[in-house]
Design an enzyme around this catalytic site. Structure first.
Site, PDB file in Angstrom:
ATOM      1  N   LYS A 116       0.852  -1.257   0.153  1.00  0.00           N
ATOM      2  CA  LYS A 116       0.151  -0.048   0.085  1.00  0.00           C
ATOM      3  C   LYS A 116       0.953   1.097   0.016  1.00  0.00           C
ATOM      4  O   LYS A 116       0.520   2.167  -0.587  1.00  0.00           O
ATOM      5  CB  LYS A 116      -0.849  -0.073   1.122  1.00  0.00           C
ATOM      6  CG  LYS A 116      -2.070  -1.000   0.881  1.00  0.00           C
ATOM      7  CD  LYS A 116      -2.925  -0.911   2.234  1.00  0.00           C
ATOM      8  CE  LYS A 116      -4.084  -1.612   2.242  1.00  0.00           C
ATOM      9  NZ  LYS A 116      -4.063  -3.133   2.305  1.00  0.00           N
ATOM     10  N   GLU A 200      -3.444   6.866   7.562  1.00  0.00           N
ATOM     11  CA  GLU A 200      -4.136   7.642   6.657  1.00  0.00           C
ATOM     12  C   GLU A 200      -5.300   8.572   7.522  1.00  0.00           C
ATOM     13  O   GLU A 200      -5.684   7.957   8.592  1.00  0.00           O
ATOM     14  CB  GLU A 200      -5.111   6.945   5.832  1.00  0.00           C
ATOM     15  CG  GLU A 200      -4.334   6.108   4.696  1.00  0.00           C
ATOM     16  CD  GLU A 200      -5.285   5.235   3.728  1.00  0.00           C
ATOM     17  OE1 GLU A 200      -6.412   5.120   4.227  1.00  0.00           O
ATOM     18  OE2 GLU A 200      -4.626   4.726   2.575  1.00  0.00           O
ATOM     19  N   ARG A 292      -5.675  -8.868  -8.989  1.00  0.00           N
ATOM     20  CA  ARG A 292      -6.066 -10.276  -9.084  1.00  0.00           C
ATOM     21  C   ARG A 292      -7.674  -9.838  -9.428  1.00  0.00           C
ATOM     22  O   ARG A 292      -8.148  -8.878  -9.328  1.00  0.00           O
ATOM     23  CB  ARG A 292      -6.001 -11.074  -7.880  1.00  0.00           C
ATOM     24  CG  ARG A 292      -6.410 -10.194  -6.534  1.00  0.00           C
ATOM     25  CD  ARG A 292      -6.528 -11.151  -5.279  1.00  0.00           C
ATOM     26  NE  ARG A 292      -6.727 -10.337  -4.168  1.00  0.00           N
ATOM     27  CZ  ARG A 292      -7.555 -10.070  -3.503  1.00  0.00           C
ATOM     28  NH1 ARG A 292      -8.905 -10.242  -4.088  1.00  0.00           N
ATOM     29  NH2 ARG A 292      -7.715  -9.223  -2.342  1.00  0.00           N
TER      30      ARG A 292
END
Length: 664
Positions: A116, A200, A292
């Site tokens: 990330k 975040e 994916r």
């Protein structure tokens, strides 16, 4: 096209890939652990090979063992499904080195988006909107705490290598940061083998909207519209749908362009999902990219009339994308929910065990089922406890929700507890029906979606007893002889009077005894001081219809063996087991002198020692089971006599972990 592929996964996704391959005439090779020797994906594949023990690390995560099977079976390509090795760059490179096609993106793309933190840095360079926060390399707790203060509270801690809600924590203030960080890192280490995190700023009441992207080796990249996944519990998606009820065409176009830009940043090939967090004002921020196929891809397929697994196979074989962006046309609305072996009333505790019964709605042009188990199969403790995915599609959202409610009403699962009743309440809840749910709504209002312990009332007991009486009367009492003889009917017929039958029903530990007179759908029923006259009773196609004290009712009801399940139009369910009429003795339940393991798992933290005085509900241990952390709490206030488990121990279900002294 490939002649033979190996599927390096299990359960529903393996069965899903096999179905597409069979339609395309491609031979399939499955792999299986010792726990999956009798699994459906093993039975459906053209051949299947054992690869190790029950735990993923002993089987489905053994890349070299899977490659060995691919070489020996003649597979030209490997489809990794989702989870396990689907985003493992070492495995993707090992496939290439072995001359076997990895049906997925290039290893470099997986690397770029697998972290990330790295993904955010890359998106920042390509002007994809980001949430303010920290995604740097310095992972010292003191530095992370300082960055948390700079970012501001509340904030979100996320596992840098994570997904699926693992290693995520909301922190409301600086005082709670250290504990939340340690817990997120433990969970991240267990799930991904990586303790790195990002921070975040927490966006209040956000929506989670993701875009399906697809790229080919010829430089073409498009998006296949959005999926809204805002109905979540602890960051796990519960309901997914497309189109999003929140987006208008202008927002959809901007977000779609950002998703394609994110995919182009890594020269993406294959199926992927770019996920955004969206504020109430419509401002959106890049969250992550999953390199994916996603669990919720069927809703995209249903609205576009596509097979995304076929697209994966064709792109991996070197073919260009079948459509251009301007050719993507959606029709109608699709919704997906997942049926899990879990107990919503016990904090969604994952379950395991044999599926004694599994009744699912019939597939149709409006209803799709993607399942990896059938009745009689076992949901094991070693993998995700998903039973099936239920997908509905209709011309608009209101009609799709109606289809969903109807399909869930037809669903019955016996054996491990399931989330079916929870999903029914979800599909009826005003926040969902009106399309105003956000990612935290379920956690804030969970009690609105749970049934609690609701005992059956007189109507439910009398309806269940009526069904039992009708079933008894439909079964001949003798195997041979005159079928018209009164002695061939099990209706308690007696010369000169209607006879009496006792129907005994167990609802959990509660016993109901109903005295019945009458036959052929006409009865007088008594339970204690309560009575009811039943007339015109008929049972068929899962519906009991009858007049109860003169009032006609239609009761959804199913029977299988000794089990009777009732259902009402508010999503409430009652399950009875038929019991011997005259053989039962009650037993008082013992006091809560022990804390036991609710399921097999590993102890990751011990917070109690002998002699501690604790309060009811105080956290005593933390257990990791079925890919999640469970907090084990004191069942009552008291003094701890002994603690029988240490950090790192693997314990069995119902093992006594903590004993309390006799007096509180």
């Amino acid at each position: 096209m490939f002649d033979c592929i190996l599927i390096a996964n299990r359960g529903e996704i393996a069965c899903r890939v096999i179905r597409t391959c069979r339609r395309l005439g491609i031979r399939t090779v499955a792999v299986y652990s010792t726990a999956d020797a009798d699994a459906q994906h093993v039975r459906l594949a053209d051949e299947a090979w054992p690869i190790g023990g029950p735990r993923p690390a002993e089987s489905y995560l053994r890349g070299e063992a899977i490659l060995d099977v691919a070489r020996r079976s003649g597979a030209q390509a490997i489809h990794p499904g989702y989870g396990f090795l689907s985003e493992n760059t070492d495995f993707a490179r090992a496939c290439a080195a072995a001359g076997i096609v990895f049906i997925g993106p290039r290893p470099e793309s997986i690397d770029a988006m697998g972290s990330k933190a790295a993904a955010k840095a890359l998106m920042e360079k390509h002007a994809v909107p980001l949430v303010p926060g920290y995604h740097g390399e310095d992972q010292e707790p003191a530095h992370l705490a300082a960055e948390a203060t700079r970012t501001g509270f509340p904030l979100m801690i996320k596992a840098a290598a994570g997904g699926g809600g693992k290693g995520m924590r909301i922190v409301r203030d600086a005082a709670g940061f250290a504990d939340a960080l340690a817990s997120a890192q433990r969970e991240a280490a267990n799930a991904f083998g990586d303790t790195r995190v990002i921070l975040e700023r927490y966006v209040g009441h956000p929506r989670h909207i993701e875009f399906q992207v697809f790229g080919d080796s010829h430089g073409n990249i498009i998006h296949l519209n959005e999926r809204e996944c805002s109905a979540q519990r602890r960051y796990q998606k519960v309901l997914e749908e497309t189109p999003s009820p929140f987006l208008d065409e202008e927002r959809r176009a901007r977000m779609g362009a950002a998703a394609v830009a994110a995919a182009r940043a890594v020269d993406y090939v294959g199926a992927g999902t770019v996920e955004f967090i969206v504020g109430q004002d419509g401002e959106f921020f890049f969250m992550e990219m999953n390199t994916r196929l996603q669990v919720e891809h069927p809703v995209t397929e249903e609205t576009l009339g596509l097979d995304l697994v076929e697209w994966q196979l064709r792109v991996a074989h070197g073919e260009p994308l079948p459509l251009r962006q301007e050719d993507v046309r959606a029709s109608g609305h699709a919704i997906e929910v997942r049926l899990y072996a879990e107990d919503p009333e016990a904090n969604f505790l994952p379950g395991s065990g044999r599926l004694a019964a599994l009744a699912l709605p019939s597939p149709s042009r409006h209803v799709r089922l993607d399942a990896g188990v059938v009745a009689g199969d076992t949901v094991t403790i070693f993998y995700d406890p998903m039973i099936a995915k239920l997908i509905v599609h209709d011309r608009d959202r209101a009609k799709a929700l109606e289809r969903l409610r109807e399909a869930l009403a037809q669903t019955d699962i016996a054996g491990p507890k399931s989330n079916v009743a929870f999903l029914e309440r979800l599909a009826r809840h005003p926040a969902v029906v009106e399309g105003r749910i956000d990612t935290g709504y379920l956690d804030r209002h969970l009690d609105e979606f749970l049934m609690g312990t609701t005992r059956a009332g007189d109507l439910e007991c009398f309806a269940a007893a009526t069904a039992v009486l009708l079933a008894d009367e439909s079964a001949p009492a003798v195997a041979a002889g005159d079928p018209h003889s009164p002695w061939a009917s099990a209706d308690a017929w007696r010369l000169g009077h209607p006879g009496k039958r006792v129907v005994a029903l167990m609802e959990g530990e509660c016993r109901h005894e109903i005295d019945a007179h009458g036959h052929d759908g006409h009865y007088v029923l008594h339970q204690g001081d309560h009575s009811c006259t039943v007339a015109g009773a008929r049972l068929g196609d899962g519906i009991l219809s009858a007049r109860f004290d003169g009032r006609a009712r239609r009761v959804p009801l199913s029977m299988e063996g000794t089990r009777i399940r009732l259902h009402d139009d508010e999503g409430r369910r009652w399950t009875f087991e038929r019991a011997p009429a005259y053989a039962w003795a009650g037993e008082a339940s013992p006091g809560a002198r022990h804390l036991v393991a609710p399921m097999p798992g590993r102890i990751v933290l011990v917070r109690a020692t002998a002699g501690d005085v604790v309060e009811e509900g105080q956290e005593l241990l933390v257990m990791e089971a079925m890919k999640m952390e469970l907090a084990l709490k004191a069942p009552r206030a008291g003094t701890i006599e002994s603690v029988s488990a240490a950090q790192g121990d693997f314990v069995d279900a119902d093992a006594i972990l903590v004993r309390f002294t006799e007096t509180a």
